[in-house]
Design a protein around this motif. Sequence first.
Motif, PDB file in Angstrom:
ATOM      1  N   ALA A 169       4.905   3.286  -6.228  1.00  0.00           N
ATOM      2  CA  ALA A 169       6.128   3.493  -6.994  1.00  0.00           C
ATOM      3  C   ALA A 169       7.074   4.377  -6.198  1.00  0.00           C
ATOM      4  O   ALA A 169       6.630   5.193  -5.380  1.00  0.00           O
ATOM      5  CB  ALA A 169       5.800   4.149  -8.337  1.00  0.00           C
ATOM      6  N   ASP A 170       8.374   4.169  -6.410  1.00  0.00           N
ATOM      7  CA  ASP A 170       9.396   4.977  -5.740  1.00  0.00           C
ATOM      8  C   ASP A 170       9.923   6.062  -6.681  1.00  0.00           C
ATOM      9  O   ASP A 170      10.180   5.788  -7.859  1.00  0.00           O
ATOM     10  CB  ASP A 170      10.569   4.090  -5.304  1.00  0.00           C
ATOM     11  N   TYR A 171      10.108   7.255  -6.139  1.00  0.00           N
ATOM     12  CA  TYR A 171      10.641   8.369  -6.932  1.00  0.00           C
ATOM     13  C   TYR A 171      11.893   8.937  -6.270  1.00  0.00           C
ATOM     14  O   TYR A 171      11.894   9.208  -5.068  1.00  0.00           O
ATOM     15  CB  TYR A 171       9.579   9.477  -7.093  1.00  0.00           C
ATOM     16  N   VAL A 172      12.915   9.111  -7.073  1.00  0.00           N
ATOM     17  CA  VAL A 172      14.139   9.772  -6.625  1.00  0.00           C
ATOM     18  C   VAL A 172      14.137  11.166  -7.257  1.00  0.00           C
ATOM     19  O   VAL A 172      14.080  11.298  -8.484  1.00  0.00           O
ATOM     20  CB  VAL A 172      15.380   8.967  -7.058  1.00  0.00           C
ATOM     21  N   TYR A 209      -2.383   8.980  -9.389  1.00  0.00           N
ATOM     22  CA  TYR A 209      -2.777   7.670  -9.919  1.00  0.00           C
ATOM     23  C   TYR A 209      -2.422   6.513  -8.996  1.00  0.00           C
ATOM     24  O   TYR A 209      -2.720   5.364  -9.299  1.00  0.00           O
ATOM     25  CB  TYR A 209      -2.137   7.452 -11.298  1.00  0.00           C
ATOM     26  N   GLY A 210      -1.740   6.791  -7.892  1.00  0.00           N
ATOM     27  CA  GLY A 210      -1.342   5.727  -6.984  1.00  0.00           C
ATOM     28  C   GLY A 210      -0.483   6.349  -5.907  1.00  0.00           C
ATOM     29  O   GLY A 210      -0.458   7.577  -5.733  1.00  0.00           O
ATOM     30  N   GLU A 211       0.246   5.518  -5.186  1.00  0.00           N
ATOM     31  CA  GLU A 211       1.074   6.030  -4.100  1.00  0.00           C
ATOM     32  C   GLU A 211       2.501   6.233  -4.627  1.00  0.00           C
ATOM     33  O   GLU A 211       3.223   5.276  -4.888  1.00  0.00           O
ATOM     34  CB  GLU A 211       1.076   5.021  -2.943  1.00  0.00           C
ATOM     35  N   ALA A 212       2.872   7.487  -4.798  1.00  0.00           N
ATOM     36  CA  ALA A 212       4.217   7.807  -5.282  1.00  0.00           C
ATOM     37  C   ALA A 212       5.065   8.184  -4.079  1.00  0.00           C
ATOM     38  O   ALA A 212       4.842   9.225  -3.457  1.00  0.00           O
ATOM     39  CB  ALA A 212       4.156   8.938  -6.294  1.00  0.00           C
ATOM     40  N   ARG A 213       6.013   7.318  -3.741  1.00  0.00           N
ATOM     41  CA  ARG A 213       6.807   7.529  -2.525  1.00  0.00           C
ATOM     42  C   ARG A 213       8.123   8.235  -2.855  1.00  0.00           C
ATOM     43  O   ARG A 213       8.777   7.885  -3.839  1.00  0.00           O
ATOM     44  CB  ARG A 213       7.138   6.177  -1.884  1.00  0.00           C
ATOM     45  N   LEU A 240      14.158   2.463  -0.738  1.00  0.00           N
ATOM     46  CA  LEU A 240      13.369   1.794  -1.779  1.00  0.00           C
ATOM     47  C   LEU A 240      12.356   0.852  -1.141  1.00  0.00           C
ATOM     48  O   LEU A 240      12.646   0.186  -0.146  1.00  0.00           O
ATOM     49  CB  LEU A 240      14.293   1.035  -2.733  1.00  0.00           C
ATOM     50  N   SER A 241      11.152   0.805  -1.736  1.00  0.00           N
ATOM     51  CA  SER A 241      10.087  -0.057  -1.210  1.00  0.00           C
ATOM     52  C   SER A 241      10.231  -1.453  -1.812  1.00  0.00           C
ATOM     53  O   SER A 241      10.541  -1.588  -2.998  1.00  0.00           O
ATOM     54  CB  SER A 241       8.710   0.488  -1.594  1.00  0.00           C
ATOM     55  N   SER A 242       9.945  -2.470  -1.018  1.00  0.00           N
ATOM     56  CA  SER A 242      10.075  -3.835  -1.545  1.00  0.00           C
ATOM     57  C   SER A 242       8.979  -4.131  -2.569  1.00  0.00           C
ATOM     58  O   SER A 242       9.139  -4.979  -3.435  1.00  0.00           O
ATOM     59  CB  SER A 242       9.995  -4.843  -0.398  1.00  0.00           C
ATOM     60  N   ASP A 243       7.861  -3.396  -2.478  1.00  0.00           N
ATOM     61  CA  ASP A 243       6.722  -3.700  -3.345  1.00  0.00           C
ATOM     62  C   ASP A 243       6.481  -2.627  -4.420  1.00  0.00           C
ATOM     63  O   ASP A 243       5.391  -2.520  -4.968  1.00  0.00           O
ATOM     64  CB  ASP A 243       5.454  -3.872  -2.492  1.00  0.00           C
ATOM     65  N   TYR A 253       7.814   0.263  -9.765  1.00  0.00           N
ATOM     66  CA  TYR A 253       8.976   0.771 -10.514  1.00  0.00           C
ATOM     67  C   TYR A 253       9.681   1.835  -9.679  1.00  0.00           C
ATOM     68  O   TYR A 253       9.137   2.314  -8.668  1.00  0.00           O
ATOM     69  CB  TYR A 253       8.554   1.361 -11.874  1.00  0.00           C
ATOM     70  N   VAL A 254      10.896   2.172 -10.100  1.00  0.00           N
ATOM     71  CA  VAL A 254      11.652   3.275  -9.485  1.00  0.00           C
ATOM     72  C   VAL A 254      11.911   4.312 -10.574  1.00  0.00           C
ATOM     73  O   VAL A 254      12.453   3.986 -11.640  1.00  0.00           O
ATOM     74  CB  VAL A 254      13.004   2.783  -8.911  1.00  0.00           C
ATOM     75  N   HIS A 255      11.493   5.535 -10.308  1.00  0.00           N
ATOM     76  CA  HIS A 255      11.621   6.609 -11.307  1.00  0.00           C
ATOM     77  C   HIS A 255      12.716   7.586 -10.900  1.00  0.00           C
ATOM     78  O   HIS A 255      12.807   7.981  -9.744  1.00  0.00           O
ATOM     79  CB  HIS A 255      10.287   7.361 -11.404  1.00  0.00           C
ATOM     80  N   TYR A 256      13.548   7.983 -11.862  1.00  0.00           N
ATOM     81  CA  TYR A 256      14.530   9.029 -11.582  1.00  0.00           C
ATOM     82  C   TYR A 256      14.763   9.870 -12.833  1.00  0.00           C
ATOM     83  O   TYR A 256      14.247   9.570 -13.921  1.00  0.00           O
ATOM     84  CB  TYR A 256      15.839   8.428 -11.048  1.00  0.00           C
ATOM     85  N   THR A 257      15.513  10.938 -12.667  1.00  0.00           N
ATOM     86  CA  THR A 257      15.775  11.893 -13.757  1.00  0.00           C
ATOM     87  C   THR A 257      17.291  11.943 -13.976  1.00  0.00           C
ATOM     88  O   THR A 257      17.997  12.587 -13.200  1.00  0.00           O
ATOM     89  CB  THR A 257      15.240  13.293 -13.385  1.00  0.00           C
TER      90      THR A 257
END
Length: 360
Positions: free
Chosen positions: A94-97, A113-117, A138-141, A144-148
């Motif tokens: 998952a991608d995190y901003v 719980y997984g790879e949080a990039r 952003l990762s192609s795979d 989800y993308v998480h932001y605040t």
Amino acid sequence: MSRVYNFSAGPATLPVEVLEKAQAEMLDWQDSGMSVMEMSHRGSAFVSIAEDATARLRRLLNVPDDYSVLFLQGGAAGQFAGVPLNLMGHSQIADYVVTGNWGKKAIKEAGKYGEARLAASGEADGFTSIPPVADWQLSSDAAYVHYTPNETIQGVEFQETPDVGNAPLVADMSSDFLSRPVDVSKYGVIYAGAQKNAGPAGITMVIVRNDLLEQAQAACPMVLDYKQQRDADSMLNTPACYAWYICGLTFEWLENQGGLEAIEKINIRKASKLYDFIDGSDFYRNPVDPAVRSRMNVPFLLADDALNKTFLAQAEDAGLSTLKGHRSVGGMRASIYNAMPESGVDALIEFMRAFEKDNG
Ligand SMILES: *Cc1c(COP(=O)(O)O)cnc(C)c1O
């Protein structure tokens, strides 16, 4: 009785009308002969309270039919785990901003719980601006993308929903939930702890697109499992009944204000007044990029930190409470959520003006 203007970041001020209604219904809720706190969550009285609150929230936000609305426990921080446990699915990425302290906590928890990039971060400039979406890695795979959308401590707020392509967008909307209209259809999941802008502590709203309900990891605790909670109407276990009820009263109050378009206008007016005053003064300053300043949480610094204690003490005496800034930012912070009346912002500005005159 005298109520202060309470600028706390959370738990935060609630509309007086909500508290008065709760007070009037405290001992005997609508001829049930008991308080909402004493009712079975399975009984028809409480079920009607829960359904009414849910329907009001759906109306306020125009939640599309293919989304579920949950009222869970564990706070927004519980969702820092709940989101990856429900959504990381097969890709485990998952991608995190990260645009402030809460985003930092979210990515750290997701990493269990997984790879949080880390797709983008505003940390290099002290979280006073938001990296442009075009620069996000952003990762192609990504699952989800998480932001605040609003960082409660730094006071930076996205003014638009970012376009992240096909991955479901996940938002920790805790501190600007219901402060402005939102196009829910742009999101996979929106979650928000109630105690900033929607009610008391102890309950967390989760709005989830139904096609995302089926992918929980095997180890996901049942109380965080969106599908199981949806199927049980958020009553897999005993919900936070009283907090749910107060949220319903707050939603009713919002509808009576004219809904989110109306409250947004008031919020813009309140925030603009305060920022204009700060920008017009040499004594106070706000370090955040003006394009992304929060309408909800307004941090500000005095010209001389040595005056902070006096400022806070005199503000308290003037009925202006809980203005101390978060320790990671320093200075002051005025949280001016929906329930802070415009007269509270006016009183704060008048106090700041007088303080500057005496100490500037
Ligand atoms: C307050 C806050 C949280 C933490 O909420 P809890 O309900 O205490 O877990 C998370 N994210 C944001 C943006 C917040 O403002």
